[in-house]
Design an enzyme around this catalytic site. Structure first.
Site, PDB file in Angstrom:
ATOM      1  N   HIS A  95       0.815  -1.211   0.000  1.00  0.00           N
ATOM      2  CA  HIS A  95       0.000   0.000   0.000  1.00  0.00           C
ATOM      3  C   HIS A  95       0.857   1.273   0.000  1.00  0.00           C
ATOM      4  CE1 HIS A  95      -3.658   2.046   0.012  1.00  0.00           C
ATOM      5  NE2 HIS A  95      -4.078   1.860   1.253  1.00  0.00           N
ATOM      6  N   ASP A 144      -2.296   2.187  -4.463  1.00  0.00           N
ATOM      7  CA  ASP A 144      -3.519   2.623  -3.775  1.00  0.00           C
ATOM      8  C   ASP A 144      -4.607   1.561  -3.917  1.00  0.00           C
ATOM      9  OD1 ASP A 144      -2.400   5.044  -3.013  1.00  0.00           O
ATOM     10  OD2 ASP A 144      -2.993   6.028  -4.889  1.00  0.00           O
TER      11      ASP A 144
END
Length: 514
Positions: free
Chosen positions: A485, A489
């Protein structure tokens, strides 16, 4: 006559360097000006050529050593003298091996970023007759098992590194008496064999981590880390802040990365001590030392959790379209291409298609940079008796279905036989793991650092689904995408997985590039 090879002038204000790589090993022939080794300084990389033609007799400064200007690096024997014979004088006195020439058996090249191995099994014992290329022993590295063949026919005169010994690249393992005959008296149990003190010292010099300790907590200057250290950090998935530099002005060297990679994560609690075990239970337990491969798998998986901001997103795919297509064309496909049409090639093609739209899933973090890759080197996880390995299908985005199936079949077979080379398991940009072959219905795969994405496939199971307002039974598979992450995204991860789903449920989209 031996000619000394010394550290050349390194430049103004540069007083020391680190031996980064040796391109030759003792016993190798060298030509005038042929590159012997590479040194790394705070500013540049320096190549050291051979001053004469001859044979590399001895390496004085092993890889990782810190050396000053004019320090002795190696010795070159001029002319045609055989350096190997000169370095094994003590072995020439070995009893029961005849009058043949003594030849060293050395640790072979272990591959990029692999500096040591463990001697796991000797297939021969001192005094045994051996044929040329007959397997003498097996070494275990962090990634694969390496078999060591005999360089000549003769008699195994001496085992220098017994089972369980940790050896560096090019270290001596044994001595062969070429053309010797007869069988020497059996030595004591192999476990009692110990290398000579000089060999222990030689090993310590090769494997040790020389250099000054990390500088104390003074302000870090803006220094350029060693190129080999940058590469090692990327491979290990370690950030610059996790490494304490031992070089000048806090410069990070390759051995600093190795030290940081082997250290336990600061935030990780110490393992709980083993509870009390009754005498009866203890007698029914078996304690087996973890293999180097299993230790590395454990460390890398834990490092991935500690380093990456790992999340997993899920979806499901209706496999009917692929199954119908496969059933219709599998016979013609096998007849033409001489390979069976499996499901994996569809998943590889679907993933390479989706990676073009969501390139961050195919990227990696290097310090404060994001490296986007305009190619897809697809890692395909394979279970072996010794643990999980991930061979790489290079440039999978440029390959057709048949080429992918052939390459995966070839790599899978080599993996199960323990024959994969280091190069075949390095450089992957994305990974596919198929837990479905073992019956897994749902799981969250762990990233393979420094990659930023891994797709988990699962068991195909008939389930009721609603299509066009009707409940029908379809062969369904859960898909899981684990991603980092820090650079991927949620939107990108979900988009990637949806594109994979769309391509699998309607394979025509792959042909139309949709």
């Amino acid at each position: 006559m031996a000619v000394e090879v010394k550290v050349p002038t390194l430049g103004e204000s540069v007083s020391e360097a680190t031996v980064a790589t040796w391109f030759k090993k003792p016993g190798d022939r060298v030509a005038v000006d042929e590159m012997l080794c590479e040194l790394e300084t705070d500013k540049v990389t320096v190549e050291v050529p051979s001053p004469v033609a001859g044979t590399l007799v001895e390496i004085v400064a092993a890889e990782g050593s810190s050396v000053g200007v004019n320090a002795l690096l190696a010795l070159i024997g001029e002319g045609d003298a055989d350096a190997t014979e000169k370095t094994v004088s003590k072995a020439e006195a070995a009893p029961g091996t005849g009058e043949g020439k003594m030849i060293d058996v050395n640790v072979p090249t272990l591959g990029e970023s692999v500096s040591e191995a463990t001697v796991s099994t000797w297939f021969k014992k001192p005094g045994d007759t051996v044929a040329q290329d007959e397997m003498l022993c097996e070494l275990e590295t962090d990634k694969v098992s390496v078999e060591v063949p005999s360089p000549a026919a003769g008699v195994l005169a001496e085992i220098i590194a017994p089972e369980g010994t940790t050896v560096a690249a090019n270290a001596r393992l044994a001595v062969i008496s070429e053309g010797g005959e007869g069988k020497a008296p059996a030595k004591s149990d192999k476990k009692d064999d110990k290398p000579a003190e000089s060999d222990k010292a030689e090993k310590a010099e090769a494997v040790g981590s020389p250099g000054a300790g990390p500088e104390e907590t003074k302000a870090r200057k803006d220094v350029e880390d060693a190129p080999s250290a940058k590469k090692a950090m990327a491979e290990a998935g370690i950030s610059r802040d996790q490494v304490s530099g031992s070089g000048k002005d806090g410069r990070v060297m390759k051995e600093d990365v190795a030290k940081a990679a082997s250290a336990p994560a600061p935030s990780a609690p110490a393992p709980a001590p083993r509870g009390p075990v009754s005498a009866d239970d203890a007698g029914r337990e078996e304690r087996v030392k973890m293999t180097r491969l299993r230790q590395t798998i454990a460390r890398r998986l834990k490092d991935a959790q500690n380093t990456a901001a790992m999340l997993t997103t899920y979806n499901e795919v209706d496999m009917k379209a692929i199954m119908d297509l496969r059933n219709e064309y599998k016979d013609a496909f096998e007849k033409k291409h001489k390979v069976k049409l499996g499901f994996m090639s569809f998943f590889v093609k679907a993933c390479t298609h989706a990676l073009k739209e969501v390139p961050e899933v195919n990227a990696e973090i290097d310090g404060t940079d994001v490296v986007y890759k305009n190619y897809v080197h697809m890692g395909v996880a394979v279970g072996t008796p010794n643990g999980l390995v991930v061979p790489v299908v290079r440039d999978a985005d440029q390959m057709g279905f048949a080429a992918i199936e052939k390459k995966i079949g070839e790599l899978g077979l080599r993996a199960r036989d323990g024959k994969l080379s280091m190069a075949e398991m390095q450089g992957g940009s994305f990974t596919i793991s198929n837990g479905g072959v073992y019956g897994s219905l749902m799981s969250s795969p762990i990233l393979n650092p420094p990659q930023s994405g891994i797709l988990g496939m699962h068991k195909i199971q008939d389930r009721p689904v609603v299509i066009g307002g009707q409940i029908v039974i379809r062969p369904m598979m859960y898909l899981a995408l684990s991603y980092d992450h820090r650079i991927v995204d949620g939107k990108g991860a979900v988009t990637f997985l949806v594109r994979v789903k769309e391509a699998l449920e309607d394979p025509r989209r792959l042909l139309m590039d949709l």
